[in-house]
Write a protein that holds these residues in place. Structure first.
Motif, PDB file in Angstrom:
ATOM      1  N   TYR A 176       3.813   1.591  -1.336  1.00  0.00           N
ATOM      2  CA  TYR A 176       4.223   1.720  -2.721  1.00  0.00           C
ATOM      3  C   TYR A 176       3.171   2.342  -3.680  1.00  0.00           C
ATOM      4  O   TYR A 176       3.557   3.107  -4.340  1.00  0.00           O
ATOM      5  CB  TYR A 176       4.822   0.307  -3.253  1.00  0.00           C
ATOM      6  CG  TYR A 176       5.120   0.329  -4.802  1.00  0.00           C
ATOM      7  CD1 TYR A 176       6.264   0.925  -5.037  1.00  0.00           C
ATOM      8  CD2 TYR A 176       4.054   0.000  -5.792  1.00  0.00           C
ATOM      9  CE1 TYR A 176       6.893   0.865  -6.484  1.00  0.00           C
ATOM     10  CE2 TYR A 176       4.707  -0.054  -6.994  1.00  0.00           C
ATOM     11  CZ  TYR A 176       5.614   0.626  -7.448  1.00  0.00           C
ATOM     12  OH  TYR A 176       6.086   0.573  -8.674  1.00  0.00           O
ATOM     13  N   ILE A 177       1.912   1.853  -3.478  1.00  0.00           N
ATOM     14  CA  ILE A 177       0.968   2.242  -4.405  1.00  0.00           C
ATOM     15  C   ILE A 177       0.502   3.698  -4.091  1.00  0.00           C
ATOM     16  O   ILE A 177       0.105   4.553  -4.987  1.00  0.00           O
ATOM     17  CB  ILE A 177      -0.318   1.101  -4.241  1.00  0.00           C
ATOM     18  CG1 ILE A 177      -0.175   0.030  -4.813  1.00  0.00           C
ATOM     19  CG2 ILE A 177      -1.574   1.946  -5.055  1.00  0.00           C
ATOM     20  CD1 ILE A 177      -1.277  -1.089  -4.662  1.00  0.00           C
ATOM     21  N   ASN A 178       0.470   4.166  -2.898  1.00  0.00           N
ATOM     22  CA  ASN A 178       0.217   5.529  -2.595  1.00  0.00           C
ATOM     23  C   ASN A 178       1.264   6.181  -2.278  1.00  0.00           C
ATOM     24  O   ASN A 178       0.847   7.379  -1.723  1.00  0.00           O
ATOM     25  CB  ASN A 178      -0.864   5.413  -1.388  1.00  0.00           C
ATOM     26  CG  ASN A 178      -2.157   4.527  -1.411  1.00  0.00           C
ATOM     27  OD1 ASN A 178      -2.794   4.708  -2.420  1.00  0.00           O
ATOM     28  ND2 ASN A 178      -2.180   3.596  -0.946  1.00  0.00           N
ATOM     29  N   ARG A 238       0.899  -1.063  -0.097  1.00  0.00           N
ATOM     30  CA  ARG A 238       0.054  -0.004   0.084  1.00  0.00           C
ATOM     31  C   ARG A 238       0.909   1.267   0.031  1.00  0.00           C
ATOM     32  O   ARG A 238       0.488   2.257  -0.517  1.00  0.00           O
ATOM     33  CB  ARG A 238      -1.131  -0.084   1.199  1.00  0.00           C
ATOM     34  CG  ARG A 238      -2.054  -0.988   0.917  1.00  0.00           C
ATOM     35  CD  ARG A 238      -3.362  -0.660   1.917  1.00  0.00           C
ATOM     36  NE  ARG A 238      -4.042  -1.745   1.708  1.00  0.00           N
ATOM     37  CZ  ARG A 238      -5.401  -1.804   2.286  1.00  0.00           C
ATOM     38  NH1 ARG A 238      -5.675  -0.627   2.618  1.00  0.00           N
ATOM     39  NH2 ARG A 238      -6.246  -2.616   2.101  1.00  0.00           N
TER      40      ARG A 238
END
Ligand SMILES: [Zn+2]
Lengths: 214, 187
Positions: free
Chosen positions: B57-59, B55
């Motif tokens: 990484y994604i955000n 998460r």
């Protein structure tokens, strides 16, 4: 025996937090000297703390970071495009020219069109030009907001695209897909073309283009 | 260290996924430890810590680079742990001990309101006992206590991680200490 002053226990905790004033510390230690019950209380608190601190240090299991690296989603698409343009500035300029020349062809892009447009999902809240993903709610599918302000407080299971608008992410926000913000006409055109190309390709390649990204 | 991290974050944001690996290796032990102490189960701790990194990484683009990265990362992880604790509550009794996990998981996956018989507690090894007592703390106090005494973070940082006013954090730690004191009166 008269009851102990109420604030004594509070002083004990202030002391353990390392945030006791000299005056309060004085009162505490004087009280502890003459009160066995509070002495015992303080002693039990200190022991509990020491007990917690005795917890051994724990390390992540073997291969943990490799497993994380292997399960990251593939590189973001936008980053790839930006990098490509960064490396080929001349081509980027040409592409820009071609796109601007083509601007007139796109009748659906009209800057005077300021109306809010939003994809329809059941638990979205729309207030004026504000679109809210409420805290604790989960929006399934890709979210698309044009000419509006998007507030994400809950979870979006899919991609988020904001065109000519702004986006606010609360700390509770979770977006499982990509997040794209498109502000200028140029990028909007680029986005349209890109999606067009993707859709066109998917006709030949069969399954949903999103599947191959994962 | 924060400087290296910020450099790596910029690289990741530019699309260099491999730069994330150093971020993971710098924080993996701390994050895993928090998850383990919160959840009391190695398998779940790995699951949640991994989810937290993904998460993050994604955000990553939402991380304010003027802030401390570890605070943000701890926040993602503690939120996920709290969610997991809430979700699994009704069926904690069904949890069977996982083989090969040195028995720690068995006690710690029990709800705090179902204390073990005293003789059994007394037979525990010290480390087993620590985890058992942490797992008996009410969730609200557990996260604050773990961040304070296992991670040894300052109160101000805990307040930022949990997004609670400093006063609330203090109260939770005070109550957590009192709860622990009552749990272990006979120690
Ligand atoms: Zn007293």
């Amino acid at each position: 025996m008269k009851p102990c002053p109420e604030e004594i226990v509070q002083y004990m905790h202030d002391y353990l937090d390392g945030e006791i004033t000299r005056r309060d510390e004085q009162i505490l230690s004087e009280h502890l000297e003459k009160c066995q019950a509070c002495q015992k209380h303080m002693d039990q608190l200190s022991r509990s703390v020491a007990f917690l601190k005795s917890a051994s240090h724990i390390e992540a299991p073997e291969g943990f970071s490799d497993r994380i690296m292997a399960s990251l989603p593939k590189e973001r698409q936008g980053a790839g495009v930006r990098r490509w343009f960064g490396r080929h500035p001349m081509l980027a300029a040409v592409a820009m020219f071609v796109l601007l020349a083509g601007l007139a062809l796109f009748s659906n892009f009209n800057t005077s069109d300021q109306q809010l447009a939003v994809s329809t999902q059941p638990n979205l809240v729309v207030e004026g030009n504000k679109v809210i993903v409420p805290e604790g709610e989960k929006v399934e599918g890709d979210l698309f907001v044009r000419n509006g302000e998007l507030h994400i407080e809950g979870e979006v299971e899919g991609d988020v695209t904001v065109i000519n608008g702004s986006k606010y992410m609360a700390s509770t926000a979770v977006v499982t897909g990509k997040i794209e913000e498109i502000d200028r006409a140029f990028e909007w055109l680029w986005y349209t073309i890109k999606s067009g190309v993707k859709e066109g390709l998917s006709v030949f390649e069969g399954p949903d283009p999103d599947d191959e990204e994962k | 260290m924060e400087d290296i991290v910020k450099k790596r974050i910029k690289q990741v944001l530019k699309g260099d996924q491999s730069a994330f690996e150093e971020i993971v290796s710098l924080y993996q032990n701390r994050l895993y430890q928090v998850c383990y102490r919160m959840l009391g189960n190695r398998h779940e701790a790995e699951d949640i810590a991994q989810e937290a990194f993904i998460r993050a990484y994604i955000n990553l683009h939402t991380f304010d680079q003027k802030r401390k990265f570890s605070t943000w990362l701890y926040r993602i992880a503690t939120n996920l742990c709290i969610d997991r604790i809430r979700k699994k509550k009704p069926d904690t009794f069904l949890d069977a001990p996982v083989p090969g996990t040195d028995g720690l998981d068995h006690y710690s996956s029990l709800a705090h309101d179902s204390p073990l018989p005293e003789e059994e507690v007394e037979k525990m090894e010290q480390q087993e006992r620590v985890q058992y007592e942490i797992s008996r703390l009410p969730d609200k106090y557990r996260s604050a206590i773990v961040l304070r005494y296992i991670e040894e973070l300052p109160l101000q940082e805990i307040s930022e991680i949990l997004e609670l006013p400093l006063g609330t954090v203090k109260t939770r730690i005070h109550r957590g200490r009192e709860a622990l004191r009552k749990q272990m009166k006979k120690l």
